[in-house]
Design an enzyme around this catalytic site. Structure first.
Site, PDB file in Angstrom:
ATOM      1  N   THR A 172      -2.156  80.852  16.580  1.00 56.32           N
ATOM      2  CA  THR A 172      -3.519  80.470  16.890  1.00 56.32           C
ATOM      3  C   THR A 172      -4.430  80.858  15.741  1.00 56.32           C
ATOM      4  OG1 THR A 172      -5.222  80.348  18.577  1.00 56.32           O
ATOM      5  CG2 THR A 172      -4.226  82.524  18.230  1.00 56.32           C
ATOM      6  N   ARG A 199      11.077  88.677   8.811  1.00 53.05           N
ATOM      7  CA  ARG A 199      10.349  87.576   8.159  1.00 53.05           C
ATOM      8  C   ARG A 199       8.864  87.617   8.542  1.00 53.05           C
ATOM      9  NH1 ARG A 199       7.148  82.982  10.225  1.00 53.05           N
ATOM     10  NH2 ARG A 199       7.094  81.476   8.544  1.00 53.05           N
ATOM     11  N   GLY A 201       5.366  85.370   8.168  1.00 59.59           N
ATOM     12  CA  GLY A 201       4.838  84.069   7.773  1.00 59.59           C
ATOM     13  C   GLY A 201       3.532  84.257   7.035  1.00 59.59           C
ATOM     14  N   ASP A 202       2.713  83.230   7.086  1.00 61.23           N
ATOM     15  CA  ASP A 202       1.430  83.268   6.380  1.00 61.23           C
ATOM     16  C   ASP A 202       0.302  83.886   7.216  1.00 61.23           C
ATOM     17  OD1 ASP A 202       1.546  81.154   8.203  1.00 61.23           O
ATOM     18  OD2 ASP A 202       0.212  79.885   7.016  1.00 61.23           O
ATOM     19  N   THR A 222      -1.693  76.500   9.940  1.00 58.13           N
ATOM     20  CA  THR A 222      -0.556  76.602  10.855  1.00 58.13           C
ATOM     21  C   THR A 222       0.621  75.805  10.290  1.00 58.13           C
ATOM     22  OG1 THR A 222      -1.199  74.673  12.147  1.00 58.13           O
ATOM     23  CG2 THR A 222      -2.061  76.796  12.886  1.00 58.13           C
ATOM     24  N   GLY A 225       4.611  78.449   7.178  1.00 59.88           N
ATOM     25  CA  GLY A 225       3.885  79.505   6.476  1.00 59.88           C
ATOM     26  C   GLY A 225       4.445  79.822   5.108  1.00 59.88           C
TER      27      GLY A 225
HETATM   28  N1  ASP Z   1       2.307  79.503  10.092  1.00 64.30           N
HETATM   29  C1  ASP Z   1       3.128  80.188  11.075  1.00 64.30           C
HETATM   30  C2  ASP Z   1       4.188  80.977  10.409  1.00 64.30           C
HETATM   31  O1  ASP Z   1       4.657  80.555   9.354  1.00 64.30           O
HETATM   32  C3  ASP Z   1       3.742  79.265  12.064  1.00 64.30           C
HETATM   33  C4  ASP Z   1       2.862  78.192  12.598  1.00 64.30           C
HETATM   34  O2  ASP Z   1       1.663  78.313  12.583  1.00 64.30           O
HETATM   35  O3  ASP Z   1       3.343  77.152  13.038  1.00 64.30           O
HETATM   36  O4  ASP Z   1       4.602  81.975  10.949  1.00 64.30           O
END
Ligand code: ASP
Length: 313
Positions: A172, A199, A201-202, A222, A225
């Site tokens: 979100t 791991r 993500g971004d 989203t 990432g």
């Molecule tokens: N950006 C998120 C991640 O890489 C995943 C997502 O927003 O779909 O963890």
């Protein structure tokens, strides 16, 4: 002009449930950061959102861990947590990293220690439903010999199995402008389902998953990432606005950056951005199964609207 007329909130598809809380925080005279945090907390506690907070998807070992971040566009201060286990509101822990520590990002045991010190709410984050989805996926995708050896064994061999939009996704994102004109951004995710343990993500990476600067606007991303981390997408969008681009031109330039990446796991990215007046632009690099709808409240009588993102040509 009423000085509060500039207030706004934008949330991505996962954030609809938190829009009212974010709007109410601004209407009470709260700061943009209060609105972002209030909205995200609702989403984190909602187990029907299976990609954020409690009820979110576990990693390859069946462990739920959360990433979250906030950024204050008035000061450039930011706080983030990664791989946080056992606490309900990763976004609030991230905010307190910003408020109380000389640091920006805490991960794993350090983040959990800090969450305990500040009295953050502990919670069992794995729900029966999430465990059932995990078990089914493991049965269908992971050879029985590999499963039998868990948690030992060579997980790298199966790390690519979860590289598709249905598993590798869900965050979100909230962006807001408060009654003082201050911009804030926030993210929270339980991360990519069946990811390699550890791991990140971004979402907790300032400049990749989110960025806010009162002078130009804000951005939150989203989907894949790894790509926005490689392209520093959120910061890039804000920098393109600094260089004179409109919010839409800035997003489309960032899409070109993402499309120029080669190698690694490449998939869709949805970019959510506002300029400093709160004009929104949400652009996807391509078709997505989920994530084109977003929510917008522009501070006036119109109320919360559901809008549709643009798919970049
Ligand atoms: N950006 C998120 C991640 O890489 C995943 C997502 O927003 O779909 O963890």
């Amino acid at each position: 002009m009423n000085e509060r007329q500039g207030m706004m909130v934008l949330a991505n598809c996962e954030g609809g449930g938190g829009m009212k809380a974010a709007q109410a925080a601004l209407e009470r005279g709260g700061a943009g950061l209060d609105a972002v945090e209030a909205g995200i907390r609702v989403v984190e506690a909602d187990t029907s959102v299976v990609t954020v907070g409690r009820g979110g998807a576990p990693d390859l070992l069946g462990v739920v861990s959360c990433d979250a971040a906030v950024m204050d566009g008035a000061t450039g201060r930011a706080g983030a947590v990664g791989n946080l286990r056992g606490f309900l509101h990763a976004v609030s822990v991230a905010r307190q990293v910003m408020e109380r520590l000389p640091h920006v990002l805490l991960v794993s045991e350090g983040a959990e220690r800090f969450a305990g010190e500040i009295g953050a709410e502990p919670a069992e984050m794995l729900t029966d439903e999430a465990w059932a989805r995990y078990e089914q996926w493991m049965r269908e995708r992971v050879p029985v010999g590999v499963r039998a050896r868990l948690p030992e064994g060579d997980l790298a061999k199966i790390a690519w199995e979860s590289c598709n939009e249905m598993t590798a996704g869900g965050t979100t994102v909230f962006l807001s402008i408060d009654g003082n004109g201050d911009i804030a951004a926030g993210t929270s995710t339980s991360g990519w389902a069946q990811r390699y343990p550890g791991r990140l993500g971004d979402s907790p990476i300032i400049g990749a998953g989110l960025y806010a600067d009162n002078r130009y606007g804000a951005c939150g991303c989203t989907h894949v990432g790894e790509m926005t981390t490689r392209a520093c997408t959120a910061r890039s969008v804000v920098l393109y606005m600094k260089a004179g681009a409109s919010v839409r031109e800035a997003c489309l330039e960032a899409v070109r950056d993402l499309r120029s990446l080669k190698g690694g796991y490449l998939g869709p990215v949805v970019i959510h951005a506002i300029d400093r007046q709160g004009s929104p632009c949400v652009v996807s690099t391509g078709p997505v199964v989920k994530g084109l709808d977003y929510f917008y409240w522009g501070g006036g009588a119109v109320g919360i609207e559901m809008r549709r993102a643009e798919i970049a040509a």
